[in-house]
Write a protein that holds these residues in place. Structure first.
Motif, short mmCIF file in Angstrom:
data_model
loop_
_atom_site.label_atom_id
_atom_site.label_comp_id
_atom_site.label_asym_id
_atom_site.label_seq_id
_atom_site.Cartn_x
_atom_site.Cartn_y
_atom_site.Cartn_z
N LEU A 77 14.85 23.35 56.40
CA LEU A 77 14.82 24.77 56.03
C LEU A 77 15.23 24.96 54.57
O LEU A 77 14.70 25.83 53.88
CB LEU A 77 15.74 25.57 56.96
CG LEU A 77 15.26 25.71 58.40
CD1 LEU A 77 16.29 26.45 59.23
CD2 LEU A 77 13.92 26.43 58.46
N LYS A 78 16.17 24.15 54.11
CA LYS A 78 16.56 24.23 52.70
C LYS A 78 15.39 23.87 51.79
O LYS A 78 15.18 24.48 50.74
CB LYS A 78 17.75 23.31 52.42
CG LYS A 78 19.08 23.81 52.97
CD LYS A 78 20.19 22.82 52.65
CE LYS A 78 21.53 23.28 53.23
NZ LYS A 78 22.61 22.30 52.97
N ALA A 79 14.63 22.85 52.20
CA ALA A 79 13.47 22.44 51.41
C ALA A 79 12.42 23.54 51.37
O ALA A 79 11.83 23.82 50.32
CB ALA A 79 12.87 21.16 51.99
N GLN A 80 12.19 24.20 52.50
CA GLN A 80 11.24 25.30 52.54
C GLN A 80 11.74 26.47 51.70
O GLN A 80 10.96 27.14 51.00
CB GLN A 80 11.03 25.76 54.00
CG GLN A 80 10.41 24.71 54.90
CD GLN A 80 9.09 24.20 54.36
OE1 GLN A 80 8.18 24.96 54.05
NE2 GLN A 80 8.97 22.88 54.24
N SER A 81 13.04 26.69 51.77
CA SER A 81 13.65 27.76 50.97
C SER A 81 13.48 27.48 49.48
O SER A 81 13.23 28.39 48.69
CB SER A 81 15.13 27.89 51.32
OG SER A 81 15.77 28.83 50.48
N ARG A 82 13.61 26.20 49.11
CA ARG A 82 13.46 25.83 47.70
C ARG A 82 12.04 26.10 47.22
O ARG A 82 11.82 26.55 46.09
CB ARG A 82 13.81 24.34 47.54
CG ARG A 82 13.66 23.81 46.11
CD ARG A 82 14.50 24.60 45.14
NE ARG A 82 14.35 24.13 43.77
CZ ARG A 82 14.69 24.82 42.71
NH1 ARG A 82 15.18 26.05 42.85
NH2 ARG A 82 14.54 24.33 41.50
N LYS A 83 11.05 25.84 48.07
CA LYS A 83 9.67 26.13 47.72
C LYS A 83 9.48 27.62 47.45
O LYS A 83 8.81 28.03 46.50
CB LYS A 83 8.73 25.68 48.84
CG LYS A 83 8.62 24.18 49.00
CD LYS A 83 7.67 23.83 50.14
CE LYS A 83 7.57 22.33 50.35
NZ LYS A 83 6.67 22.00 51.49
N ILE A 84 10.07 28.44 48.32
CA ILE A 84 9.97 29.89 48.16
C ILE A 84 10.67 30.33 46.88
O ILE A 84 10.19 31.19 46.15
CB ILE A 84 10.56 30.61 49.39
CG1 ILE A 84 9.71 30.31 50.63
CG2 ILE A 84 10.63 32.12 49.14
CD1 ILE A 84 10.31 30.82 51.92
N ASP A 85 11.84 29.71 46.59
CA ASP A 85 12.58 30.03 45.37
C ASP A 85 11.73 29.77 44.13
O ASP A 85 11.73 30.56 43.18
CB ASP A 85 13.87 29.20 45.28
CG ASP A 85 14.95 29.73 46.21
OD1 ASP A 85 14.77 30.84 46.75
OD2 ASP A 85 15.96 29.02 46.40
N LEU A 86 11.03 28.63 44.11
CA LEU A 86 10.19 28.29 42.97
C LEU A 86 9.08 29.32 42.78
O LEU A 86 8.77 29.72 41.66
CB LEU A 86 9.60 26.89 43.15
CG LEU A 86 10.59 25.73 43.05
CD1 LEU A 86 9.93 24.42 43.46
CD2 LEU A 86 11.16 25.62 41.64
N MET A 87 8.49 29.75 43.89
CA MET A 87 7.43 30.74 43.81
C MET A 87 7.97 32.08 43.32
O MET A 87 7.38 32.72 42.44
CB MET A 87 6.78 30.93 45.18
CG MET A 87 5.63 31.94 45.19
SD MET A 87 4.97 32.19 46.84
CE MET A 87 6.36 33.01 47.65
N MET A 88 9.14 32.49 43.87
CA MET A 88 9.72 33.76 43.47
C MET A 88 10.16 33.72 42.01
O MET A 88 10.05 34.70 41.28
CB MET A 88 10.92 34.11 44.35
CG MET A 88 10.55 34.56 45.76
SD MET A 88 9.32 35.91 45.79
CE MET A 88 10.08 37.13 44.72
#
Length: 211
Positions: A77-88
């Motif tokens: 979930l942290k890895a998925q969150s990091r992907k979203i952070d990069l996009m945001m």
């Protein structure tokens, strides 16, 4: 600065750390939009970003209480969150406007301080965008300029301008108090300041141990 403004500013910890901000003069204080009009002013990107920050915190918090058995899921979930952070982060950087860009030298849940050669008017309200790039977060709010200080240029700066036959520009330090800000966005500012403070303290500890 009124006593009420001072209380608002000092209610929260103020971190000495530089972040980019966008500042746009709004006008005299009696023309500041009310909360409903302010909410309608907030660009969608900022609302989405703060909602994503809140979801991330609420998802990971219960997982931390489950111990090591759930660690692989937490890491996923942290890895998925990091992907979203990069996009945001990419989306929010597109909101950064170079022609109204300044640097805040300190910030906290009550407001921030920035320096500029551009003149702003005491007690005017301003439109503010604060960018926390390391947190993949940004905040849109309205503030009030409550204090202005003039920075005296150094002798080296004066001498350099004299050689160029130029008059040195006068830098000003502005203190801004948040007056229109959503609770969740104030939390973003507070969380960013505390996170950055912990990183600075950790770096100091490492530097001491390496000596």
């Amino acid at each position: 600065m009124t006593d009420q403004d001072l209380e608002l500013f000092e209610e929260y910890f103020q971190l000495e750390h530089q972040i980019p901000v966008n500042i746009k003069d709004g006008g005299t204080w009696n023309t500041i939009p009310d909360m409903d009009k302010f909410d309608a002013m907030i660009p969608a990107a900022y609302k989405i970003a703060s909602e994503m920050q809140g979801l991330e915190q609420s998802m990971l918090r219960p997982l931390r209480q489950l111990g090591d058995a759930i660690e692989p899921l937490a890491e996923y979930l942290k890895a998925q969150s990091r992907k979203i952070d990069l996009m945001m982060s990419y989306v929010l950087q597109s909101q950064d406007e170079d022609d109204i860009k300044f640097n805040a030298h300190s910030y906290g849940g009550g407001g921030f301080v920035f320096q500029s050669e551009q003149e702003f008017t005491l007690d005017n309200w301003i439109q503010c965008k604060l960018f926390f790039n390391e947190e993949a977060a940004a905040v849109f709010c309205l503030g009030k300029i409550v204090e202005i200080q003039t920075v005296t240029p150094s002798q080296d700066e004066l001498d350099g301008k004299a050689q160029e036959n130029k008059t040195p520009a006068t830098p000003y330090i502005y203190k801004v108090v948040f007056h229109r800000i959503r609770d969740e966005d104030r939390e973003v500012v507070v969380r960013a300041s505390l996170h950055q403070q912990s990183k600075l303290l950790l770096n100091k500890t490492k530097n001491r141990s390496n000596k």
